[in-house]
Write an enzyme that holds these catalytic residues in place. Structure first.
Site, mmCIF file in Angstrom:
data_model
loop_
_atom_site.group_PDB
_atom_site.id
_atom_site.type_symbol
_atom_site.label_atom_id
_atom_site.label_comp_id
_atom_site.label_asym_id
_atom_site.label_seq_id
_atom_site.Cartn_x
_atom_site.Cartn_y
_atom_site.Cartn_z
ATOM 1 N N ASP A 40 0.803 -1.220 0.000
ATOM 2 C CA ASP A 40 0.000 0.000 0.000
ATOM 3 C C ASP A 40 0.838 1.273 0.000
ATOM 4 O OD1 ASP A 40 -2.339 -1.476 0.084
ATOM 5 O OD2 ASP A 40 -2.340 -1.574 2.271
ATOM 6 N N HIS A 243 29.300 4.857 -9.665
ATOM 7 C CA HIS A 243 27.919 5.019 -9.219
ATOM 8 C C HIS A 243 27.698 4.354 -7.863
ATOM 9 C CE1 HIS A 243 26.438 5.745 -13.622
ATOM 10 N NE2 HIS A 243 26.999 6.801 -13.086
ATOM 11 N N ASP A 260 28.853 13.283 -4.735
ATOM 12 C CA ASP A 260 28.156 13.675 -5.961
ATOM 13 C C ASP A 260 26.690 13.781 -5.580
ATOM 14 O OD1 ASP A 260 26.942 13.899 -8.467
ATOM 15 O OD2 ASP A 260 28.315 12.491 -9.420
ATOM 16 N N ASP A 271 23.545 19.389 -10.046
ATOM 17 C CA ASP A 271 24.419 18.205 -10.077
ATOM 18 C C ASP A 271 25.842 18.662 -9.764
ATOM 19 O OD1 ASP A 271 25.596 15.761 -10.529
ATOM 20 O OD2 ASP A 271 25.003 15.602 -12.628
ATOM 21 N N HIS A 350 34.770 8.042 -18.305
ATOM 22 C CA HIS A 350 33.470 8.627 -18.652
ATOM 23 C C HIS A 350 33.654 9.948 -19.394
ATOM 24 C CE1 HIS A 350 33.710 11.623 -15.377
ATOM 25 N NE2 HIS A 350 34.100 10.643 -14.578
ATOM 26 N N HIS A 354 27.197 16.332 -19.384
ATOM 27 C CA HIS A 354 25.906 15.974 -19.984
ATOM 28 C C HIS A 354 24.990 17.176 -19.863
ATOM 29 C CE1 HIS A 354 24.433 15.554 -15.816
ATOM 30 N NE2 HIS A 354 25.492 14.801 -15.582
ATOM 31 N N HIS A 361 20.255 13.908 -16.527
ATOM 32 C CA HIS A 361 20.777 13.730 -17.881
ATOM 33 C C HIS A 361 19.656 14.212 -18.800
ATOM 34 C CE1 HIS A 361 24.302 10.792 -17.112
ATOM 35 N NE2 HIS A 361 24.083 11.555 -16.059
ATOM 36 N N GLU A 384 32.585 17.724 -15.580
ATOM 37 C CA GLU A 384 32.912 16.836 -14.468
ATOM 38 C C GLU A 384 34.044 15.853 -14.786
ATOM 39 O OE1 GLU A 384 29.889 13.742 -13.774
ATOM 40 O OE2 GLU A 384 28.615 14.810 -15.199
ATOM 41 N N TYR A 388 40.293 8.056 -11.299
ATOM 42 C CA TYR A 388 39.911 6.968 -10.401
ATOM 43 C C TYR A 388 41.029 5.928 -10.426
ATOM 44 C CZ TYR A 388 35.735 9.486 -11.709
ATOM 45 O OH TYR A 388 34.850 10.492 -11.992
ATOM 46 N N ARG A 405 36.668 13.489 -8.357
ATOM 47 C CA ARG A 405 35.855 14.083 -9.407
ATOM 48 C C ARG A 405 35.439 15.476 -8.944
ATOM 49 N NH1 ARG A 405 32.633 10.258 -10.160
ATOM 50 N NH2 ARG A 405 30.730 10.855 -9.038
ATOM 51 N N GLU A 407 32.791 18.524 -10.217
ATOM 52 C CA GLU A 407 31.694 18.759 -11.167
ATOM 53 C C GLU A 407 30.959 20.040 -10.838
ATOM 54 O OE1 GLU A 407 27.716 16.393 -12.780
ATOM 55 O OE2 GLU A 407 28.593 15.868 -10.834
#
Length: 442
Positions: A40, A243, A260, A271, A350, A354, A361, A384, A388, A405, A407
């Site tokens: 529910d 991620h 991030d 972002d 990467h 974007h 995105h 960004e 790594y 990173r 960004e």
């Protein structure tokens, strides 16, 4: 969302723009359905971005119909008022109030949609809708078309074309108007404050989820409805998982923390990524890697200006990062070899950004006719770059498990670009000073 006459005119202008792009025909754009999480319990409702861009209407169980032509018309189909359901679920606009408040030419109960489409589609050249996005809507569209086709002997023509309306909407949404940019600047400011709060709350012994809670608190405290995506709060080696969202590890002295995270404000996303030392001070190796990524981001942002191809910021960042990998002894050979063979992808896998807007995105193609598209004022994108460095026998020990990173959200302007997220510290000395001040205040 409540809406004044000025806001209503903004959405009407967007609908008119879509009608002109259609060149005739009927468009049907449904919003997203409410979705059950378990038994529910529903997921928090989030409207369809295309629908919301054209309407500002945030309820489920709705669809927009646009009749293109010399005098375009927009029709909203939505839920009727229902006292019993509203007791449980909260108030609804209902068709009459929605038409007045949101500036539609007509508004009708959602249950009347199918019957209305059978009349509206008669003698129209095309039907536009999100083709293939939802099997139920595909079936409904075919039923509408077939029902109109059976009237052929009466001289009624059915649409000859069925076209995906998202292709037109992607182009429309790619260039942000002033209304959108005001929301995106506010979202960026809220997210920047959350990142500053997270930096000051971080110290060895805390857990990633505790810092996640600081972010979510600041988002909601400032009026943002949701996180734009689930925050990545990745300490130490977790930062090398792009991620990572478990956010359950303990933070250790001597590690970096990569965050991030961005809020969603009235549908619009921010972002931001920042990487900083858990103990408040970069080590020598951490600073080397951090300054390399920062230099790559600076080079990329310098390429964000009208007329430049979408790929130029990425290419600029890659060149800086690849040379840095050689200098750090992560790779061997010449810079040209590293770039040609894409050896840098071992540590930077990467793209550098974007589109950003109602979706993290966001809508919009990156290439047209096989060529990277040119940047124009009003486009918003992220920049960004990252590095790594997973542990491996051929990786210098002092660099292992370092993930960085950085960004920001960037708007293309007539003069070049504007960094919307500029309130988020990223110079190493500024980060260290902020964290030092945070500790002094506790």
């Amino acid at each position: 969302m409540d809406m004044n006459a000025k806001d209503s005119a903004v959405y009407q202008a967007r609908r008119d723009r879509l009608a002109r792009a259609m060149g005739g025909g009927i468009a049907v754009i449904p919003t997203a359905p409410a979705r059950i999480r378990n038994r529910d319990s529903n997921y928090p409702y989030r409207f369809d971005s295309h629908f919301y861009h054209l309407t500002g209407f945030g309820e489920p169980g709705a669809a927009l119909v646009i009749v293109a032509g010399e005098a375009p018309r927009s029709l909203l189909f939505c839920r009727e008022r229902n006292e019993e359901r509203e007791t449980w679920e909260g108030s609804r606009w209902g068709p009459q109030a929605a038409r007045e408040r949101f500036g539609f030419d007509e508004a009708h109960p959602i249950g009347a949609l199918d019957e209305s489409l059978l009349q509206l589609l008669e003698n129209q050249p095309a039907l536009f809708y999100p083709l293939g996005a939802d099997a139920d809507w595909d079936s409904r569209a075919m039923r509408w078309l077939n029902a109109v086709r059976v009237k052929a002997r009466a001289g009624v023509q059915a649409p000859e074309r069925v076209q995906d309306v998202r292709a037109l909407l992607d182009e429309i949404r790619l260039i942000k108007d002033g209304h959108e940019l005001a929301l995106m600047r506010r979202a960026a400011s809220i997210s920047a404050a959350a990142h500053r709060r997270a930096m000051q709350a971080t110290h060895p012994g805390r857990h990633e989820y505790e810092i996640e809670a600081e972010l979510l608190y600041e988002f909601r405290r400032a009026g943002a409805q949701f996180p734009a995506y689930w925050p990545i709060v990745a300490g130490g080696a977790n930062a090398c998982v792009l991620h990572y969202v478990s956010n359950d590890a303990q933070l250790h002295d001597g590690d970096l923390l990569l965050i991030d995270a961005g809020c969603e404000l009235e549908g619009y996303a921010s972002d931001i990524t920042r990487t900083f030392p858990v103990n408040g001070r970069f080590s020598g190796a951490q600073r080397e890697v951090y300054e390399l990524v920062l230099a790559a981001q600076r080079a990329a942002i310098d390429e964000v200006r009208p007329g430049n191809g979408w790929n130029l910021p990425h290419d600029a960042a890659v060149r800086i990062l690849a040379q840095g990998m050689l200098d750090l002894k992560l790779l061997a050979g010449s810079l040209d070899e590293v770039l040609e063979k894409e050896a840098y992808k071992r540590f930077y896998m990467h793209r550098t950004g974007h589109w950003l807007g109602l979706d993290v995105h966001d809508a919009g193609e990156y290439k047209r006719d096989g060529q990277w598209r040119s940047l124009v004022p009003g486009m918003t994108l992220t920049v960004e770059p990252g590095l790594y460095i997973r542990a491996a026998d051929d990786v210098p020990e002092r660099l292992r498990h370092i993930g960085v990173r950085i960004e920001d959200d960037v708007l293309v302007t007539d003069a070049g670009c504007e960094v919307l997220t500029h309130e988020t510290p990223k110079q190493a000395a500024d980060i260290e000073a902020l964290m030092r001040d945070g500790r002094a205040g506790n």
